[in-house]
Design a protein around this motif. Structure first.
Motif, PDB file in Angstrom:
ATOM      1  N   CYS A 164     -20.435  46.799  10.456  1.00 46.29           N
ATOM      2  CA  CYS A 164     -20.394  47.186   8.793  1.00 46.29           C
ATOM      3  C   CYS A 164     -21.371  48.299   8.576  1.00 46.29           C
ATOM      4  O   CYS A 164     -22.221  48.638   9.447  1.00 46.29           O
ATOM      5  CB  CYS A 164     -20.415  45.984   7.999  1.00 46.29           C
ATOM      6  N   GLY A 165     -20.941  48.971   7.410  1.00 48.69           N
ATOM      7  CA  GLY A 165     -21.865  50.042   7.290  1.00 48.69           C
ATOM      8  C   GLY A 165     -23.337  49.523   6.598  1.00 48.69           C
ATOM      9  O   GLY A 165     -23.706  49.844   5.532  1.00 48.69           O
ATOM     10  N   VAL A 273     -32.571  41.922  -3.845  1.00 52.41           N
ATOM     11  CA  VAL A 273     -31.387  42.116  -3.255  1.00 52.41           C
ATOM     12  C   VAL A 273     -31.450  41.220  -1.896  1.00 52.41           C
ATOM     13  O   VAL A 273     -31.988  41.398  -0.917  1.00 52.41           O
ATOM     14  CB  VAL A 273     -31.095  43.462  -3.058  1.00 52.41           C
ATOM     15  N   GLY A 274     -30.246  40.572  -1.756  1.00 53.92           N
ATOM     16  CA  GLY A 274     -30.147  39.653  -0.473  1.00 53.92           C
ATOM     17  C   GLY A 274     -28.885  40.383   0.346  1.00 53.92           C
ATOM     18  O   GLY A 274     -28.577  41.579   0.067  1.00 53.92           O
ATOM     19  N   TYR A 275     -28.720  39.649   1.482  1.00 58.86           N
ATOM     20  CA  TYR A 275     -27.417  40.173   2.503  1.00 58.86           C
ATOM     21  C   TYR A 275     -26.730  39.183   3.026  1.00 58.86           C
ATOM     22  O   TYR A 275     -27.494  38.187   3.369  1.00 58.86           O
ATOM     23  CB  TYR A 275     -28.564  41.049   3.346  1.00 58.86           C
ATOM     24  N   ASN A 276     -25.750  39.444   2.982  1.00 64.96           N
ATOM     25  CA  ASN A 276     -24.558  38.527   3.690  1.00 64.96           C
ATOM     26  C   ASN A 276     -23.646  37.970   2.542  1.00 64.96           C
ATOM     27  O   ASN A 276     -22.754  37.245   2.768  1.00 64.96           O
ATOM     28  CB  ASN A 276     -25.190  37.561   4.586  1.00 64.96           C
ATOM     29  N   ASN A 277     -23.980  37.869   1.384  1.00 61.81           N
ATOM     30  CA  ASN A 277     -23.527  37.273   0.269  1.00 61.81           C
ATOM     31  C   ASN A 277     -22.859  35.755   0.505  1.00 61.81           C
ATOM     32  O   ASN A 277     -21.764  35.427   0.382  1.00 61.81           O
ATOM     33  CB  ASN A 277     -22.114  38.188  -0.100  1.00 61.81           C
ATOM     34  N   SER A 278     -23.734  35.138   1.233  1.00 62.12           N
ATOM     35  CA  SER A 278     -23.749  33.701   1.605  1.00 62.12           C
ATOM     36  C   SER A 278     -23.665  32.934   0.172  1.00 62.12           C
ATOM     37  O   SER A 278     -24.006  33.274  -0.632  1.00 62.12           O
ATOM     38  CB  SER A 278     -24.468  33.371   2.689  1.00 62.12           C
ATOM     39  N   SER A 279     -23.251  31.467   0.804  1.00 60.46           N
ATOM     40  CA  SER A 279     -23.601  30.503  -0.408  1.00 60.46           C
ATOM     41  C   SER A 279     -24.878  30.372  -0.948  1.00 60.46           C
ATOM     42  O   SER A 279     -25.217  29.927  -2.067  1.00 60.46           O
ATOM     43  CB  SER A 279     -22.965  29.165   0.148  1.00 60.46           C
ATOM     44  N   LEU A 280     -25.836  30.903  -0.160  1.00 60.21           N
ATOM     45  CA  LEU A 280     -26.923  30.692  -0.551  1.00 60.21           C
ATOM     46  C   LEU A 280     -27.392  31.691  -1.694  1.00 60.21           C
ATOM     47  O   LEU A 280     -28.202  31.265  -2.688  1.00 60.21           O
ATOM     48  CB  LEU A 280     -28.146  31.126   0.390  1.00 60.21           C
ATOM     49  N   SER A 281     -26.735  32.619  -1.773  1.00 54.26           N
ATOM     50  CA  SER A 281     -26.963  33.552  -2.758  1.00 54.26           C
ATOM     51  C   SER A 281     -26.555  33.281  -4.192  1.00 54.26           C
ATOM     52  O   SER A 281     -26.901  33.484  -5.136  1.00 54.26           O
ATOM     53  CB  SER A 281     -26.196  35.204  -2.506  1.00 54.26           C
ATOM     54  N   VAL A 282     -25.512  32.202  -3.979  1.00 50.40           N
ATOM     55  CA  VAL A 282     -25.126  31.656  -5.377  1.00 50.40           C
ATOM     56  C   VAL A 282     -25.696  30.305  -5.756  1.00 50.40           C
ATOM     57  O   VAL A 282     -25.643  29.678  -6.678  1.00 50.40           O
ATOM     58  CB  VAL A 282     -23.616  31.811  -5.767  1.00 50.40           C
ATOM     59  N   ASP A 292     -22.126  42.035   0.679  1.00 53.21           N
ATOM     60  CA  ASP A 292     -21.223  41.507   1.373  1.00 53.21           C
ATOM     61  C   ASP A 292     -20.640  42.576   2.539  1.00 53.21           C
ATOM     62  O   ASP A 292     -20.312  43.536   2.354  1.00 53.21           O
ATOM     63  CB  ASP A 292     -20.032  41.284   0.450  1.00 53.21           C
ATOM     64  N   ASN A 293     -21.178  42.008   3.664  1.00 50.56           N
ATOM     65  CA  ASN A 293     -20.660  43.027   4.806  1.00 50.56           C
ATOM     66  C   ASN A 293     -19.427  42.710   5.677  1.00 50.56           C
ATOM     67  O   ASN A 293     -19.164  43.172   6.689  1.00 50.56           O
ATOM     68  CB  ASN A 293     -21.765  42.638   5.937  1.00 50.56           C
ATOM     69  N   ARG A 294     -18.273  42.028   4.623  1.00 53.48           N
ATOM     70  CA  ARG A 294     -17.094  41.833   4.880  1.00 53.48           C
ATOM     71  C   ARG A 294     -16.756  41.382   6.314  1.00 53.48           C
ATOM     72  O   ARG A 294     -15.993  41.977   7.109  1.00 53.48           O
ATOM     73  CB  ARG A 294     -16.439  43.376   4.744  1.00 53.48           C
ATOM     74  N   PRO A 323     -16.981  49.516   5.510  1.00 50.17           N
ATOM     75  CA  PRO A 323     -18.200  49.882   4.659  1.00 50.17           C
ATOM     76  C   PRO A 323     -18.521  48.292   3.896  1.00 50.17           C
ATOM     77  O   PRO A 323     -17.594  47.622   3.561  1.00 50.17           O
ATOM     78  CB  PRO A 323     -17.415  50.794   3.502  1.00 50.17           C
ATOM     79  N   CYS A 324     -19.693  48.170   3.641  1.00 54.37           N
ATOM     80  CA  CYS A 324     -20.125  46.953   2.882  1.00 54.37           C
ATOM     81  C   CYS A 324     -19.820  47.073   1.335  1.00 54.37           C
ATOM     82  O   CYS A 324     -19.446  48.186   1.024  1.00 54.37           O
ATOM     83  CB  CYS A 324     -21.444  46.817   2.928  1.00 54.37           C
ATOM     84  N   ARG A 325     -20.057  45.915   0.805  1.00 56.67           N
ATOM     85  CA  ARG A 325     -19.736  46.074  -0.839  1.00 56.67           C
ATOM     86  C   ARG A 325     -20.902  45.200  -1.381  1.00 56.67           C
ATOM     87  O   ARG A 325     -21.408  44.333  -0.800  1.00 56.67           O
ATOM     88  CB  ARG A 325     -18.585  45.170  -1.014  1.00 56.67           C
ATOM     89  N   ILE A 326     -21.475  45.853  -2.340  1.00 57.05           N
ATOM     90  CA  ILE A 326     -22.538  45.217  -3.144  1.00 57.05           C
ATOM     91  C   ILE A 326     -21.981  44.307  -4.276  1.00 57.05           C
ATOM     92  O   ILE A 326     -21.048  44.670  -5.167  1.00 57.05           O
ATOM     93  CB  ILE A 326     -23.400  46.278  -3.772  1.00 57.05           C
ATOM     94  N   VAL A 327     -22.398  43.059  -4.105  1.00 57.20           N
ATOM     95  CA  VAL A 327     -21.853  41.942  -5.054  1.00 57.20           C
ATOM     96  C   VAL A 327     -23.180  41.689  -6.149  1.00 57.20           C
ATOM     97  O   VAL A 327     -24.282  41.347  -5.796  1.00 57.20           O
ATOM     98  CB  VAL A 327     -21.597  40.644  -4.383  1.00 57.20           C
ATOM     99  N   ARG A 328     -22.885  42.378  -7.172  1.00 58.80           N
ATOM    100  CA  ARG A 328     -23.973  42.303  -8.460  1.00 58.80           C
ATOM    101  C   ARG A 328     -24.108  41.142  -9.063  1.00 58.80           C
ATOM    102  O   ARG A 328     -23.191  40.462  -9.281  1.00 58.80           O
ATOM    103  CB  ARG A 328     -23.705  43.362  -9.336  1.00 58.80           C
ATOM    104  N   ARG A 329     -25.496  40.541  -9.004  1.00 56.01           N
ATOM    105  CA  ARG A 329     -25.680  39.218  -9.891  1.00 56.01           C
ATOM    106  C   ARG A 329     -26.707  39.434 -10.526  1.00 56.01           C
ATOM    107  O   ARG A 329     -27.196  40.323 -11.114  1.00 56.01           O
ATOM    108  CB  ARG A 329     -25.769  37.960  -8.752  1.00 56.01           C
TER     109      ARG A 329
END
Lengths: 334, 334
Positions: A164-165, A273-282, A292-294, A323-329
């Motif tokens: 991923c990017g 800012v975190g990385y991997n958009n895992s369940s931890l992030s929420v 989110d590294n897709r 490409p990655c995607r940024i999930v804004r929270r």
DNA sequence: ATGAAAGCGCTAACAA
DNA sequence: TTGTTAGCGCTTTCAT
């Protein structure tokens, strides 16, 4: 119950039974019906070892992963397994750990089982990039079967990769923070892997572009454990940063905990800012903005590449980049 | 490069090469040295399929799991793989999903690969217990190889199980809440599986023992997704509970989010207990009291059982039970 | 459309 | 201590 039994019961030769099993069209309908019914009522299953001995494969693919209990790896394996299963392949799983010796030995165990190909999941397999010797064992493996590295680039004949990017993503989030006025951005990572290096490069280039000098004390290596990260930050004599970018959600959550302990409000005092958009992030509070590294797309792509390789089609481009995607929270104000 | 090549190069017969490979002591030191050096420099690896054809196994074990991207399952697989690898077994992984059809088909794919044994990870494989028909396919599989169910009980010849004391654990935490004065305890679960039933039974028996009448509205089924749980609780017309026990950390975190949204303070207004002691429990805020179901111990025990089974020792007790452990954090006052 | 038979590479029983 | 040889169950030519 073997093919001879079936042949005898159906009153045909083993060749015919074999043809029926492989769906050959050179069998009369009547014969096929007969054979199938015998197979059905006898519950016959061909012996894969004999099959393998004849054709050289039992359609299994090795998946090597440093640690399957890591959320990211587990997800990747899940996607890989699903795609491969759909295409008639079984998965041999190996958990190698992060040490070279473990990687090599596990890789050989998979190779010894005559897998048709290998997936190496995680940028740890790309090594630190300091020396090619670190990845020689991968190229050696690739001499036997195609190798696809997920989320790490290894160069070599028959070694492919799907990444991923990361660099761009890290550049993007760092730049966003800078645009929101942050200048003292703490970079936290737990690894020296290929992807960690990519992320580092993205971070650095964002700073450079903005003319912000790099500060060594704002680039830290930490273990990927929430409390450990929190405690390390708490133990800092003079914590001087107004934003954190982390290479994994677990690390970022540690920073969130640090903020809570020290009365910093998020995102006003500290953006994270975190990385991997895992369940931890929420799970954490406030919830983490994360990259989110897709994983799913990467894995799907990787399997596509591999299947094409195995079906002997024209050579593939050696790598694909998603490409990655940024999930804004709520841990950032952008 | 096969055994004949090696034999020729070493000037011995294939039988001798085979003996050297299997570590037989009926080979002279000199011959052994010679053969080993030839093997070494030629990079010879025996063909597993031929081996398998001869002896009927290639020392691989099937692990079936509904969803490897679930934290709990991933951890279990990690432990199993480690233990099995140590003992010379490879792991064939199957992700079956939660539907019976998927379970059956994946199980057969593993069986067709001639695995030596099967692990079924997760109480979903135990079915709802309503009908034996749900688990007939497991008993059928057990006719071919030993089956060990992790965290679920299935009865049948050659079917073993390793479970944790879910019922007792749920009884314990519920009782603790009652002792702290809570009477309206919400029970949240996402499953009808064996372990969910065990947990339910523990909850109910604690209520009964305390003489607290069971209220249907305090026993809810929810999806195991943080935001979904939060929203369901938020949509309740009249949320009337002062404690929550959940059958998974993800669900419990949803309750934490609900409390935050509605201004309930934890643990004063609302006590919450999660399950599985996953990283989610320490990511959320305040951190979750959670039941540790001792995945590692269960898996280790399960492998021990299996190895004994495979080595044809005296029959094993059909199941082992490991008591859970309550990890107290800040969502409860006990 | 079907069958006969030669491998595939190894293990293990038996001979020497 | 070492070698010979008969399987193991299937696939795949090559005949028919």
């Amino acid at each position: 119950m073997n093919i001879y039994d079936i042949a005898e019961m159906a009153g045909v030769s083993i060749a015919t039974v074999s043809r029926v099993m492989s769906g050959s069209d050179k069998v009369s309908d009547k014969t096929r019906k007969k054979v199938l019914s015998v197979i059905e009522e006898s519950g016959y299953t061909p012996n894969v070892f004999a099959q393998g001995l004849g054709v050289g494969t039992i359609h299994s693919i090795g998946i090597l992963v440093p640690n399957i209990s890591d959320l990211y790896m587990a997800e990747a394996v899940s996607f890989l397994e699903n795609e491969l299963q759909k295409n008639g392949y079984n998965c041999l799983l190996g958990c190698s750990g992060f040490e070279l010796s473990g990687k090599e030995s596990h890789l050989h165990m998979l190779l010894d089982k005559r897998v048709d190909a290998l997936f190496l999941v995680g940028s740890t397999y790309a090594g630190s990039g300091k020396s090619d010797a670190e990845t020689d064992y991968i190229r050696a493996a690739a001499a036997q079967v195609p190798v696809v590295v997920i989320n790490g680039a290894v160069k070599g004949e028959n070694v492919h990769s799907a990444v991923c990017g990361d660099r761009q993503a890290m550049y993007d989030v760092t730049s966003s923070l800078i645009q929101r006025g942050r200048k003292r951005i703490l970079f936290l990572t737990d690894s020296h892997s290929y992807s960690a290096q990519e992320k580092t490069a993205g971070y650095l280039s964002a700073l450079e572009e903005a003319g912000i000098p790099v500060r060594e004390d704002l680039m830290m290596h930490v273990p990927n454990r929430i409390h450990a990260v929190r405690d390390i930050l708490l133990s800092l004599p003079d914590p001087d940063f107004d934003a954190v970018v982390a290479t994994d959600d677990g690390i970022a959550v540690g920073a969130v905990k640090f903020a809570a302990r020290t009365g910093r409000s998020i995102p006003q005092d500290l953006q994270i800012v975190g990385y991997n958009n895992s369940s931890l992030s929420v799970a954490c509070e406030p919830e983490l903005t994360s990259v989110d590294n897709r994983t799913e797309d990467i894995c799907r792509g990787a399997v596509t590449v591999l299947l094409r390789l195995l079906s002997e089609k024209e050579p593939m481009p050696p790598s694909m980049v998603v490409p990655c995607r940024i999930v804004r929270r709520r841990t950032t104000d952008f």
